[in-house]
Design a protein around this motif. Structure first.
Motif, PDB file in Angstrom:
ATOM      1  N   GLU A 212       9.438  34.214   0.111  1.00  0.00           N
ATOM      2  CA  GLU A 212       9.380  33.074   1.023  1.00  0.00           C
ATOM      3  C   GLU A 212      10.776  32.506   1.262  1.00  0.00           C
ATOM      4  O   GLU A 212      11.599  32.427   0.342  1.00  0.00           O
ATOM      5  N   ALA A 213      11.031  32.093   2.510  1.00  0.00           N
ATOM      6  CA  ALA A 213      12.349  31.584   2.881  1.00  0.00           C
ATOM      7  C   ALA A 213      12.547  30.134   2.476  1.00  0.00           C
ATOM      8  O   ALA A 213      13.684  29.651   2.437  1.00  0.00           O
ATOM      9  N   LEU A 214      11.467  29.419   2.194  1.00  0.00           N
ATOM     10  CA  LEU A 214      11.536  28.026   1.790  1.00  0.00           C
ATOM     11  C   LEU A 214      10.314  27.696   0.943  1.00  0.00           C
ATOM     12  O   LEU A 214       9.318  28.432   0.975  1.00  0.00           O
ATOM     13  N   PRO A 215      10.361  26.605   0.188  1.00  0.00           N
ATOM     14  CA  PRO A 215       9.187  26.233  -0.607  1.00  0.00           C
ATOM     15  C   PRO A 215       7.985  25.954   0.289  1.00  0.00           C
ATOM     16  O   PRO A 215       8.128  25.440   1.408  1.00  0.00           O
ATOM     17  N   GLU A 216       6.803  26.280  -0.210  1.00  0.00           N
ATOM     18  CA  GLU A 216       5.585  26.059   0.566  1.00  0.00           C
ATOM     19  C   GLU A 216       5.419  24.588   0.928  1.00  0.00           C
ATOM     20  O   GLU A 216       4.985  24.258   2.035  1.00  0.00           O
ATOM     21  N   SER A 217       5.771  23.701  -0.003  1.00  0.00           N
ATOM     22  CA  SER A 217       5.600  22.269   0.254  1.00  0.00           C
ATOM     23  C   SER A 217       6.432  21.797   1.441  1.00  0.00           C
ATOM     24  O   SER A 217       6.014  20.899   2.184  1.00  0.00           O
ATOM     25  N   HIS A 218       7.604  22.395   1.657  1.00  0.00           N
ATOM     26  CA  HIS A 218       8.449  21.999   2.780  1.00  0.00           C
ATOM     27  C   HIS A 218       7.824  22.466   4.099  1.00  0.00           C
ATOM     28  O   HIS A 218       7.804  21.727   5.088  1.00  0.00           O
ATOM     29  N   ALA A 219       7.333  23.698   4.128  1.00  0.00           N
ATOM     30  CA  ALA A 219       6.660  24.184   5.332  1.00  0.00           C
ATOM     31  C   ALA A 219       5.408  23.366   5.622  1.00  0.00           C
ATOM     32  O   ALA A 219       5.097  23.081   6.786  1.00  0.00           O
ATOM     33  N   MET A 220       4.701  22.963   4.580  1.00  0.00           N
ATOM     34  CA  MET A 220       3.493  22.150   4.743  1.00  0.00           C
ATOM     35  C   MET A 220       3.842  20.772   5.309  1.00  0.00           C
ATOM     36  O   MET A 220       3.176  20.274   6.237  1.00  0.00           O
ATOM     37  N   ALA A 221       4.885  20.157   4.761  1.00  0.00           N
ATOM     38  CA  ALA A 221       5.302  18.838   5.257  1.00  0.00           C
ATOM     39  C   ALA A 221       5.773  18.931   6.710  1.00  0.00           C
ATOM     40  O   ALA A 221       5.448  18.060   7.541  1.00  0.00           O
ATOM     41  N   ASP A 222       6.516  19.976   7.031  1.00  0.00           N
ATOM     42  CA  ASP A 222       6.977  20.162   8.404  1.00  0.00           C
ATOM     43  C   ASP A 222       5.789  20.323   9.359  1.00  0.00           C
ATOM     44  O   ASP A 222       5.806  19.800  10.478  1.00  0.00           O
ATOM     45  N   TYR A 223       4.781  21.052   8.922  1.00  0.00           N
ATOM     46  CA  TYR A 223       3.575  21.249   9.742  1.00  0.00           C
ATOM     47  C   TYR A 223       2.945  19.898  10.086  1.00  0.00           C
ATOM     48  O   TYR A 223       2.563  19.641  11.253  1.00  0.00           O
ATOM     49  N   LEU A 224       2.842  19.014   9.090  1.00  0.00           N
ATOM     50  CA  LEU A 224       2.226  17.706   9.327  1.00  0.00           C
ATOM     51  C   LEU A 224       3.085  16.821  10.223  1.00  0.00           C
ATOM     52  O   LEU A 224       2.594  16.206  11.170  1.00  0.00           O
ATOM     53  N   VAL A 225       4.385  16.761   9.918  1.00  0.00           N
ATOM     54  CA  VAL A 225       5.286  15.884  10.679  1.00  0.00           C
ATOM     55  C   VAL A 225       5.381  16.328  12.129  1.00  0.00           C
ATOM     56  O   VAL A 225       5.399  15.498  13.059  1.00  0.00           O
ATOM     57  N   GLU A 226       5.394  17.624  12.374  1.00  0.00           N
ATOM     58  CA  GLU A 226       5.449  18.133  13.746  1.00  0.00           C
ATOM     59  C   GLU A 226       4.210  17.740  14.558  1.00  0.00           C
ATOM     60  O   GLU A 226       4.252  17.724  15.789  1.00  0.00           O
ATOM     61  N   ARG A 227       3.141  17.393  13.865  1.00  0.00           N
ATOM     62  CA  ARG A 227       1.900  17.004  14.538  1.00  0.00           C
ATOM     63  C   ARG A 227       1.657  15.508  14.467  1.00  0.00           C
ATOM     64  O   ARG A 227       0.525  15.042  14.581  1.00  0.00           O
ATOM     65  N   GLY A 228       2.739  14.747  14.238  1.00  0.00           N
ATOM     66  CA  GLY A 228       2.664  13.298  14.338  1.00  0.00           C
ATOM     67  C   GLY A 228       2.415  12.553  13.050  1.00  0.00           C
ATOM     68  O   GLY A 228       2.279  11.319  13.073  1.00  0.00           O
ATOM     69  N   PHE A 229       2.342  13.244  11.916  1.00  0.00           N
ATOM     70  CA  PHE A 229       2.112  12.550  10.648  1.00  0.00           C
ATOM     71  C   PHE A 229       3.400  11.835  10.243  1.00  0.00           C
ATOM     72  O   PHE A 229       4.493  12.396  10.376  1.00  0.00           O
ATOM     73  N   PRO A 230       3.303  10.599   9.722  1.00  0.00           N
ATOM     74  CA  PRO A 230       4.524   9.856   9.355  1.00  0.00           C
ATOM     75  C   PRO A 230       5.307  10.532   8.243  1.00  0.00           C
ATOM     76  O   PRO A 230       4.775  10.761   7.149  1.00  0.00           O
TER      77      PRO A 230
END
Length: 335
Positions: A212-230
């Motif tokens: 993996e190129a980055l930690p799963e938690s970072h990709a998960m957080a990015d997924y949420l923030v990109e969809r409007g999550f604070p």
């Protein structure tokens, strides 16, 4: 009458276990034993049933015993082939197929024992059936209670929502399975935020795998923030590699910021009960809820989850299986 009394005792033990802690495999066993003795009691009183009921039950029972294993084995093989086509040939994806093929092999062995009248084959089949009966009972307990656990009301006093990670596609992209967890986690977060008082915090939990190129938690957080999550409501736990580490590392973050806090843990529905058992062992005050999963994924995933739980109690379970095998060997020795 005795069977009904025993069923009532196990039902009371089940109720007490649920009230004490929902996240115990013993609850599943108590429920399974209650249902088993209830069934025995009903069958014992079948002679007192209205005319035609006993015959109908017998016919249905014979059909289930005769055709049920064949149908189940065929369905498992069909699902296993579909699972391999969609998800690849990883060992975990082969479980449904292997279970179906194993059932066909055992049926073939039983037919061979009946045709040849071989005592050795007869003992082998009988011993295998004893072990299979024990494992099957535990499996049905696991599936039944996992179904009930997944439908228990979500607590409304939690301070954190913890979303468990899984592998990333291409080493950086959130796959549908993980997206389902994140969407469910967001729903739970919004429900908790609507209660008033201090807003909860959502923890994305998952470290970086070797591919993996980055930690799963970072990709998960990015997924949420990109969809409007604070963004300020997301906390990233990026050191864990297993479900147990997910729990322990997330607990460290919660205790650091809000000692004594509670949480709701989000994973896929097939994984919810085992995650709940793990959370209990980790000392985490958290209920686990599940997110939807594609139907074809269920059989192999459920078998995998059960195997993991079975091995958590390996001393007891393997000890009982070994005892049953020794009984078979003894029967062969004294024949």
């Amino acid at each position: 009458m005795f069977a009904f009394v025993v069923a009532a005792v196990f039902l009371l033990l089940f109720a007490a276990g649920v009230l004490r802690d929902r996240r115990r495999f013993g609850n599943a066993v108590y429920l399974g034993l209650a249902v088993t003795f209830l069934g025995i009691g009903l069958l014992a009183g079948i002679d007192d049933a209205p005319p035609g009921v006993a015959e109908t039950v017998m016919i249905v029972g014979l059909l289930v015993l005769g055709l049920g294993p064949v149908v189940l084995a065929a369905l498992l093989c069909t699902n296993g082939v579909k699972m391999v086509r969609k998800e690849g040939r990883r060992p975990a994806n082969l479980l449904a197929l292997l279970a179906g093929l194993g059932m066909f092999a055992l049926m073939g062995l039983a037919i061979a024992a009946a045709v040849t009248r071989s005592p050795a084959l007869g003992v082998l089949v009988g011993t295998t059936l004893l072990v299979l009966a024990y494992v099957s009972f535990l499996f049905l307990c696991f599936v039944g209670y996992a179904y009930l656990y997944g439908r228990m009301r979500i607590r409304r006093d939690a301070d954190y929502v913890v979303v468990l990670g899984s592998g990333l596609v291409g080493g950086h992209r959130v796959p549908p399975l993980l997206a389902s967890r994140l969407d469910r986690g967001r729903q739970v977060y919004e429900m908790l935020a609507a209660r008033g008082g201090d807003a909860p915090v959502l923890i994305t939990s998952g470290g970086q795998g070797p591919d993996e190129a980055l930690p799963e938690s970072h990709a998960m957080a990015d997924y949420l923030v990109e969809r409007g999550f604070p963004a300020g409501a997301v906390l990233r736990e990026d050191r864990s590699r297993t479900t147990e580490e997910n729990m322990l590392r997330s607990k460290e973050l919660m205790e650091r910021d809000r000692p004594g806090s509670s949480c709701v843990i989000v994973t896929n529905n097939f994984h919810a009960f085992r995650a709940a058992l793990t959370a209990r062992r980790a000392g985490l005050d958290g209920q686990v809820v599940g997110s939807p999963t594609a139907a074809y994924f269920w059989p192999s995933a459920t078998i995998r989850e059960f195997v993991a739980v079975f091995l958590q109690y390996k001393v007891v379970n393997l000890g009982i299986c070994l005892t049953l095998i020794l009984l078979g060997v003894l029967a062969w020795a004294v024949r």
